[in-house]
Design a protein around this motif. Structure first.
Motif, PDB file in Angstrom:
ATOM      1  N   GLU A 224      71.618   3.673  69.083  1.00 23.19           N
ATOM      2  CA  GLU A 224      71.123   4.131  67.778  1.00 23.19           C
ATOM      3  C   GLU A 224      71.697   5.528  67.527  1.00 23.19           C
ATOM      4  O   GLU A 224      70.990   6.515  67.611  1.00 23.19           O
ATOM      5  CB  GLU A 224      69.602   4.122  67.759  1.00 23.19           C
ATOM      6  CG  GLU A 224      69.029   2.716  67.938  1.00 23.19           C
ATOM      7  CD  GLU A 224      67.541   2.644  67.705  1.00 23.19           C
ATOM      8  OE1 GLU A 224      67.089   3.078  66.622  1.00 23.19           O
ATOM      9  OE2 GLU A 224      66.840   2.155  68.601  1.00 23.19           O
ATOM     10  N   ASP A 225      72.968   5.568  67.223  1.00 18.51           N
ATOM     11  CA  ASP A 225      73.707   6.812  67.020  1.00 18.51           C
ATOM     12  C   ASP A 225      74.221   6.842  65.581  1.00 18.51           C
ATOM     13  O   ASP A 225      75.131   6.093  65.228  1.00 18.51           O
ATOM     14  CB  ASP A 225      74.867   6.869  68.027  1.00 18.51           C
ATOM     15  CG  ASP A 225      75.721   8.106  67.912  1.00 18.51           C
ATOM     16  OD1 ASP A 225      75.803   8.705  66.820  1.00 18.51           O
ATOM     17  OD2 ASP A 225      76.339   8.476  68.923  1.00 18.51           O
ATOM     18  N   THR A 226      73.637   7.696  64.767  1.00 21.92           N
ATOM     19  CA  THR A 226      73.988   7.765  63.347  1.00 21.92           C
ATOM     20  C   THR A 226      75.458   8.098  63.138  1.00 21.92           C
ATOM     21  O   THR A 226      76.119   7.505  62.276  1.00 21.92           O
ATOM     22  CB  THR A 226      73.101   8.815  62.634  1.00 21.92           C
ATOM     23  OG1 THR A 226      71.737   8.480  62.873  1.00 21.92           O
ATOM     24  CG2 THR A 226      73.362   8.823  61.138  1.00 21.92           C
ATOM     25  N   ASP A 227      75.994   9.053  63.921  1.00 25.57           N
ATOM     26  CA  ASP A 227      77.404   9.425  63.773  1.00 25.57           C
ATOM     27  C   ASP A 227      78.330   8.259  64.096  1.00 25.57           C
ATOM     28  O   ASP A 227      79.319   8.027  63.394  1.00 25.57           O
ATOM     29  CB  ASP A 227      77.752  10.621  64.665  1.00 25.57           C
ATOM     30  CG  ASP A 227      77.056  11.896  64.209  1.00 25.57           C
ATOM     31  OD1 ASP A 227      76.695  11.982  63.010  1.00 25.57           O
ATOM     32  OD2 ASP A 227      76.861  12.805  65.043  1.00 25.57           O
TER      33      ASP A 227
ATOM     34  N   ASN B 293      72.939   4.132  56.854  1.00 24.33           N
ATOM     35  CA  ASN B 293      71.851   5.033  57.267  1.00 24.33           C
ATOM     36  C   ASN B 293      70.518   4.325  57.487  1.00 24.33           C
ATOM     37  O   ASN B 293      69.539   4.965  57.864  1.00 24.33           O
ATOM     38  CB  ASN B 293      71.687   6.144  56.221  1.00 24.33           C
ATOM     39  CG  ASN B 293      72.952   6.958  56.102  1.00 24.33           C
ATOM     40  OD1 ASN B 293      73.573   7.305  57.092  1.00 24.33           O
ATOM     41  ND2 ASN B 293      73.351   7.239  54.871  1.00 24.33           N
TER      42      ASN B 293
ATOM     43  N   TRP C  97      81.294   2.207  60.181  1.00 27.49           N
ATOM     44  CA  TRP C  97      80.815   1.520  58.989  1.00 27.49           C
ATOM     45  C   TRP C  97      81.937   1.154  58.036  1.00 27.49           C
ATOM     46  O   TRP C  97      82.879   1.897  57.826  1.00 27.49           O
ATOM     47  CB  TRP C  97      79.790   2.384  58.259  1.00 27.49           C
ATOM     48  CG  TRP C  97      79.132   1.680  57.123  1.00 27.49           C
ATOM     49  CD1 TRP C  97      79.320   1.896  55.797  1.00 27.49           C
ATOM     50  CD2 TRP C  97      78.182   0.619  57.216  1.00 27.49           C
ATOM     51  NE1 TRP C  97      78.540   1.047  55.051  1.00 27.49           N
ATOM     52  CE2 TRP C  97      77.827   0.251  55.901  1.00 27.49           C
ATOM     53  CE3 TRP C  97      77.584  -0.057  58.283  1.00 27.49           C
ATOM     54  CZ2 TRP C  97      76.909  -0.751  55.629  1.00 27.49           C
ATOM     55  CZ3 TRP C  97      76.668  -1.057  58.007  1.00 27.49           C
ATOM     56  CH2 TRP C  97      76.338  -1.398  56.701  1.00 27.49           C
TER      57      TRP C  97
ATOM     58  N   LYS D 266      77.555   5.060  63.924  1.00 25.10           N
ATOM     59  CA  LYS D 266      77.405   4.065  62.857  1.00 25.10           C
ATOM     60  C   LYS D 266      78.259   4.442  61.658  1.00 25.10           C
ATOM     61  O   LYS D 266      78.961   3.598  61.103  1.00 25.10           O
ATOM     62  CB  LYS D 266      75.936   3.927  62.428  1.00 25.10           C
ATOM     63  CG  LYS D 266      75.079   3.188  63.420  1.00 25.10           C
ATOM     64  CD  LYS D 266      73.717   2.779  62.908  1.00 25.10           C
ATOM     65  CE  LYS D 266      72.976   3.701  62.039  1.00 25.10           C
ATOM     66  NZ  LYS D 266      71.596   3.262  61.720  1.00 25.10           N
ATOM     67  N   GLU D 267      78.246   5.690  61.270  1.00 27.39           N
ATOM     68  CA  GLU D 267      79.054   6.129  60.131  1.00 27.39           C
ATOM     69  C   GLU D 267      80.546   6.007  60.424  1.00 27.39           C
ATOM     70  O   GLU D 267      81.329   5.634  59.554  1.00 27.39           O
ATOM     71  CB  GLU D 267      78.688   7.558  59.748  1.00 27.39           C
ATOM     72  CG  GLU D 267      77.346   7.642  59.057  1.00 27.39           C
ATOM     73  CD  GLU D 267      76.950   9.057  58.680  1.00 27.39           C
ATOM     74  OE1 GLU D 267      77.807   9.960  58.675  1.00 27.39           O
ATOM     75  OE2 GLU D 267      75.760   9.254  58.378  1.00 27.39           O
TER      76      GLU D 267
ATOM     77  N   PRO E 142      67.593   2.663  59.210  1.00 28.43           N
ATOM     78  CA  PRO E 142      67.160   2.716  60.616  1.00 28.43           C
ATOM     79  C   PRO E 142      67.062   1.343  61.294  1.00 28.43           C
ATOM     80  O   PRO E 142      67.012   1.271  62.522  1.00 28.43           O
ATOM     81  CB  PRO E 142      65.790   3.397  60.557  1.00 28.43           C
ATOM     82  CG  PRO E 142      65.330   3.219  59.147  1.00 28.43           C
ATOM     83  CD  PRO E 142      66.562   3.120  58.287  1.00 28.43           C
TER      84      PRO E 142
END
Length: 168
Positions: free
Chosen positions: A94-97, A116, A103, A99-100, A118
């Motif tokens: 669960e790593d936002t960076d 973004n 993506w 994922k971006e 969750p």
């Protein structure tokens, strides 16, 4: 089956990179209480470095299965007639960076969420071992099958089969 131990890890990674590049769909197999479960996954368009990445939603059976038993297999069938079976260990990320970074706008249609959200997570497969088969050209394979059938030539080759270990 041949074992290619004399090559470096980097050479093995490069071989796998060449085998799975341009493969859009992978088959991810997880272990369930009832046996094995396989489902298609979209391969991320990043250069293979020893890990595979997949998007999924948090509340899916595959996430639960991986949390209970992280052993997985990822299979690829390439249009050039190569077949790849990857054994590894999966983990939920669960790593936002990340994922971006991975993506693609097209995923919004697939998952009905944006990068973004969750509920959108990543599965990371740390590759341990790869077995692959390269059939070669269709003409060559057909010729070799005919040769084997007609003259029972023990030297007939049907392609390459090898195993490479990445967790060394």
């Amino acid at each position: 089956m041949s074992e290619e131990k004399e090559l470096t890890r980097e050479a093995h990674v490069e071989k796998v990179r060449q085998l799975i590049k341009d493969s859009e769909i992978a088959l991810l197999t997880t272990v369930t209480p009832d046996g094995l479960e396989t489902r298609p996954m979209v391969t991320q368009e990043i250069e293979f470095d020893g890990d595979l990445w997949f998007f999924t939603l948090k509340d899916t059976a595959k996430v639960t299965e991986i949390q209970e038993n992280p052993a997985v297999n990822v299979g690829y069938v390439h249009k050039s007639k190569s077949f790849v079976s990857i054994r590894g260990v999966a983990e939920v990320v669960e790593d936002t960076d990340k994922k971006e970074e991975l993506w693609n706008k097209a995923y919004e249609a697939i998952f009905d969420v944006d990068a973004n959200d969750p509920t959108l997570i990543l599965l990371k497969v740390l590759v341990q071992s790869v077995e692959y088969w390269e059939a070669g050209s269709i003409v060559k394979s057909a010729f070799n099958i005919a040769r084997k059938l007609l003259i029972n030539d023990a030297e007939t080759e049907f392609g390459t089969n090898a195993t490479v270990e990445l967790d060394v």
